[in-house]
Design a protein around this motif. Structure first.
Motif, PDB file in Angstrom:
ATOM      1  N   VAL A 112       0.786  -1.386   0.024  1.00  0.00           N
ATOM      2  CA  VAL A 112       0.052  -0.155   0.007  1.00  0.00           C
ATOM      3  C   VAL A 112       0.825   1.351  -0.016  1.00  0.00           C
ATOM      4  N   PHE A 149      -4.081   1.852  -3.231  1.00  0.00           N
ATOM      5  CA  PHE A 149      -4.857   0.916  -2.081  1.00  0.00           C
ATOM      6  C   PHE A 149      -4.962  -0.442  -2.791  1.00  0.00           C
ATOM      7  N   ILE A 161      -3.601  -3.387  -0.978  1.00  0.00           N
ATOM      8  CA  ILE A 161      -4.071  -4.018   0.346  1.00  0.00           C
ATOM      9  C   ILE A 161      -4.160  -5.389  -0.196  1.00  0.00           C
ATOM     10  N   CYS A 162      -4.050  -5.964  -1.259  1.00  0.00           N
ATOM     11  CA  CYS A 162      -4.151  -7.497  -1.531  1.00  0.00           C
ATOM     12  C   CYS A 162      -2.433  -7.966  -2.069  1.00  0.00           C
TER      13      CYS A 162
END
Length: 187
Positions: free
Chosen positions: A53, A97, A100-101
């Motif tokens: 991130v 963002f 995030i994964c």
């Protein structure tokens, strides 16, 4: 994080930002509307899925500033300071963002089941960006709506269409990259 690794992350981010900005010069308006496919999402989301991130947010921020200077001012896309900040550095930073994964992608790419996480990361990053454009569309661009159409519906159609088109293209390309060059997702 070792000093050499920090430098690698920084250089990789700079290359991805430059690539993203270069891709923005490919014609990308769909049909007669203002719906755009933003090809620059591909390298920035790939970078966020590789590095996480924080590096993703920073790369998106730099890309947004660069795009504002190179294309925003000259293209008439900056109406005022607040709109310019929302639609360029803030919106583009939100692409990060997708990171995030990142851990899930890193963990599952070697097992061969990373496609779902790549798609989820792409959806998160792209829709975070386009949410900012949607808000700016209501506040700053609503006066361009056709007579009788509300500003939020106008913004939803234009920005929603761009979000869906950009997300689909980015997800397809990244999943293809995952199958053809999975090492690009590994750190």
């Amino acid at each position: 994080m070792a000093q050499g690794n920090k430098l690698n992350v920084l250089v990789e981010g700079a290359v991805m930002v430059a690539f993203a900005e270069a891709l923005e010069y490919i014609p990308h308006t769909v049909g007669v509307s203002a719906i755009e496919v933003q090809f620059g999402l591909i390298p920035v989301i790939l970078y966020a899925l590789r590095r996480g991130v924080r590096p993703g947010l920073m790369a998106g921020l730099v890309w947004g500033l660069l795009d504002m200077v190179l294309r925003g001012f000259s293209g008439g896309s900056v109406l005022n300071v607040w709109q310019g900040l929302l639609e360029f550095p803030v919106a583009f930073a939100f692409v990060g963002f997708a990171g995030i994964c990142s851990r899930r992608v890193q963990h599952s790419v070697s097992k061969g089941n990373a496609s779902g996480w790549i798609i989820l990361g792409t959806v998160i990053g792209a829709f975070a960006k386009y949410y900012c454009h949607f808000i700016a569309g209501i506040i700053y661009w609503g006066s361009y709506a056709p007579k009788g159409q509300s500003a939020w519906l106008y913004s939803l159609i234009i920005n929603g269409g761009s979000a869906v088109a950009s997300t689909l293209v980015t997800a397809i390309v990244l999943v293809l990259i995952r199958f053809t060059a999975p090492r690009l997702f590994r750190v």
